[in-house]
Design a protein around this motif. Structure first.
Motif, PDB file in Angstrom:
ATOM      1  N   LEU A  18      17.683  68.946  52.383  1.00  0.00           N
ATOM      2  CA  LEU A  18      18.054  70.338  52.613  1.00  0.00           C
ATOM      3  C   LEU A  18      19.505  70.433  53.064  1.00  0.00           C
ATOM      4  O   LEU A  18      19.970  69.628  53.861  1.00  0.00           O
ATOM      5  N   SER A  19      20.199  71.438  52.576  1.00  0.00           N
ATOM      6  CA  SER A  19      21.530  71.721  53.111  1.00  0.00           C
ATOM      7  C   SER A  19      21.353  72.286  54.519  1.00  0.00           C
ATOM      8  O   SER A  19      20.245  72.686  54.899  1.00  0.00           O
ATOM      9  N   PHE A  20      22.431  72.340  55.269  1.00  0.00           N
ATOM     10  CA  PHE A  20      22.321  72.917  56.609  1.00  0.00           C
ATOM     11  C   PHE A  20      21.839  74.357  56.533  1.00  0.00           C
ATOM     12  O   PHE A  20      20.969  74.775  57.298  1.00  0.00           O
ATOM     13  N   ALA A  21      22.357  75.134  55.597  1.00  0.00           N
ATOM     14  CA  ALA A  21      21.957  76.541  55.464  1.00  0.00           C
ATOM     15  C   ALA A  21      20.465  76.659  55.146  1.00  0.00           C
ATOM     16  O   ALA A  21      19.771  77.512  55.712  1.00  0.00           O
ATOM     17  N   GLU A  22      19.945  75.791  54.281  1.00  0.00           N
ATOM     18  CA  GLU A  22      18.514  75.810  53.956  1.00  0.00           C
ATOM     19  C   GLU A  22      17.663  75.408  55.153  1.00  0.00           C
ATOM     20  O   GLU A  22      16.626  76.006  55.429  1.00  0.00           O
ATOM     21  N   HIS A  23      18.098  74.392  55.867  1.00  0.00           N
ATOM     22  CA  HIS A  23      17.394  73.930  57.050  1.00  0.00           C
ATOM     23  C   HIS A  23      17.358  75.046  58.103  1.00  0.00           C
ATOM     24  O   HIS A  23      16.321  75.332  58.687  1.00  0.00           O
ATOM     25  N   ARG A  24      18.505  75.667  58.321  1.00  0.00           N
ATOM     26  CA  ARG A  24      18.602  76.747  59.306  1.00  0.00           C
ATOM     27  C   ARG A  24      17.719  77.926  58.910  1.00  0.00           C
ATOM     28  O   ARG A  24      17.011  78.493  59.749  1.00  0.00           O
ATOM     29  N   GLU A  25      17.724  78.300  57.645  1.00  0.00           N
ATOM     30  CA  GLU A  25      16.896  79.418  57.186  1.00  0.00           C
ATOM     31  C   GLU A  25      15.406  79.107  57.355  1.00  0.00           C
ATOM     32  O   GLU A  25      14.643  79.938  57.856  1.00  0.00           O
ATOM     33  N   ALA A  26      14.989  77.901  56.973  1.00  0.00           N
ATOM     34  CA  ALA A  26      13.578  77.518  57.127  1.00  0.00           C
ATOM     35  C   ALA A  26      13.184  77.495  58.599  1.00  0.00           C
ATOM     36  O   ALA A  26      12.099  77.956  58.978  1.00  0.00           O
ATOM     37  N   PHE A  27      14.055  76.988  59.443  1.00  0.00           N
ATOM     38  CA  PHE A  27      13.789  76.925  60.880  1.00  0.00           C
ATOM     39  C   PHE A  27      13.631  78.326  61.475  1.00  0.00           C
ATOM     40  O   PHE A  27      12.669  78.601  62.197  1.00  0.00           O
ATOM     41  N   ASN A  28      14.527  79.230  61.152  1.00  0.00           N
ATOM     42  CA  ASN A  28      14.454  80.574  61.720  1.00  0.00           C
ATOM     43  C   ASN A  28      13.286  81.368  61.163  1.00  0.00           C
ATOM     44  O   ASN A  28      12.677  82.165  61.878  1.00  0.00           O
ATOM     45  N   LEU A  95      21.660  74.363  68.935  1.00  0.00           N
ATOM     46  CA  LEU A  95      21.842  75.818  68.942  1.00  0.00           C
ATOM     47  C   LEU A  95      22.492  76.335  67.660  1.00  0.00           C
ATOM     48  O   LEU A  95      22.349  77.507  67.339  1.00  0.00           O
ATOM     49  N   ASP A  96      23.158  75.456  66.915  1.00  0.00           N
ATOM     50  CA  ASP A  96      23.733  75.871  65.638  1.00  0.00           C
ATOM     51  C   ASP A  96      22.655  76.292  64.644  1.00  0.00           C
ATOM     52  O   ASP A  96      22.919  77.033  63.707  1.00  0.00           O
ATOM     53  N   TYR A  97      21.430  75.827  64.848  1.00  0.00           N
ATOM     54  CA  TYR A  97      20.334  76.132  63.927  1.00  0.00           C
ATOM     55  C   TYR A  97      19.752  77.527  64.167  1.00  0.00           C
ATOM     56  O   TYR A  97      19.043  78.045  63.322  1.00  0.00           O
ATOM     57  N   TYR A  98      20.018  78.114  65.314  1.00  0.00           N
ATOM     58  CA  TYR A  98      19.454  79.423  65.658  1.00  0.00           C
ATOM     59  C   TYR A  98      20.340  80.552  65.153  1.00  0.00           C
ATOM     60  O   TYR A  98      21.559  80.481  65.273  1.00  0.00           O
ATOM     61  N   THR A  99      19.727  81.599  64.631  1.00  0.00           N
ATOM     62  CA  THR A  99      20.473  82.821  64.348  1.00  0.00           C
ATOM     63  C   THR A  99      20.807  83.453  65.699  1.00  0.00           C
ATOM     64  O   THR A  99      20.156  83.152  66.712  1.00  0.00           O
ATOM     65  N   PRO A 100      21.789  84.333  65.759  1.00  0.00           N
ATOM     66  CA  PRO A 100      22.083  85.002  67.031  1.00  0.00           C
ATOM     67  C   PRO A 100      20.842  85.709  67.621  1.00  0.00           C
ATOM     68  O   PRO A 100      20.611  85.664  68.822  1.00  0.00           O
ATOM     69  N   ARG A 101      20.032  86.328  66.772  1.00  0.00           N
ATOM     70  CA  ARG A 101      18.826  87.018  67.249  1.00  0.00           C
ATOM     71  C   ARG A 101      17.841  86.028  67.864  1.00  0.00           C
ATOM     72  O   ARG A 101      17.297  86.276  68.945  1.00  0.00           O
ATOM     73  N   ASN A 102      17.625  84.897  67.206  1.00  0.00           N
ATOM     74  CA  ASN A 102      16.687  83.920  67.747  1.00  0.00           C
ATOM     75  C   ASN A 102      17.251  83.180  68.949  1.00  0.00           C
ATOM     76  O   ASN A 102      16.513  82.773  69.838  1.00  0.00           O
ATOM     77  N   ARG A 103      18.564  83.038  69.010  1.00  0.00           N
ATOM     78  CA  ARG A 103      19.178  82.437  70.196  1.00  0.00           C
ATOM     79  C   ARG A 103      18.945  83.343  71.412  1.00  0.00           C
ATOM     80  O   ARG A 103      18.602  82.875  72.492  1.00  0.00           O
TER      81      ARG A 103
END
Length: 138
Positions: A18-28, A95-103
């Motif tokens: 997964l790219s970082f963007a894909e990983h971050r999207e799946a995580f959020n 914390l880079d994996y969190y969207t501002p809303r989820n942070r």
């Protein structure tokens, strides 16, 4: 992040692809659907009051276990700790994996842990042994 990586993406090769963007999207997406209750709090509090004499923080696992063993006068051989559920460390700060809303949601739902263990807004953890439980409510 570690719970997501273990429960949602146990396939290390798929996770690594997964790219970082894909990983971050799946995580959020996973956070939005499944998480954000302070799930473990019931293990160390009763009616919101901390009831543990000491805490073991994952990010300070070795030193916290050593401190507890020393306090109890027990030998401590960290080499005997099993290494299970081990996945490669993320390339970025968690914390880079969190969207501002989820942070913001993380800070709100886990405010007790953030205060108790000295986490800062940047996600760093207090150094040294975990603090002894105090009689401070939530």
């Amino acid at each position: 992040l570690s719970a997501f990586r273990y429960t949602y993406h146990r396939d290390r090769d798929a996770l690594a692809a997964l790219s970082f963007a894909e990983h971050r999207e799946a995580f959020n997406t996973w956070l939005d659907q499944n998480y954000f209750a302070a799930q473990d709090r019931r293990m160390y509090t009763i009616a919101g009051w901390p009831v543990a004499n000491a805490y073991v923080r994952y990010e300070h696992l070795g030193e916290d276990i050593q401190a507890i063993c020393a306090r109890l006068g027990l030998p401590c051989d960290l080499d005997r700790l099993p290494h299970t559920k081990k996945m490669p460390e993320p390339d970025r700060h968690y914390l880079d994996y969190y969207t501002p809303r989820n942070r913001a949601r993380l800070a709100r739902t886990h405010a007790w842990e953030v205060r108790r263990f000295g986490y800062d807004a940047g996600g760093g953890a207090a150094a040294g042994p975990a603090p002894v439980a105090a009689a401070a409510r939530r």
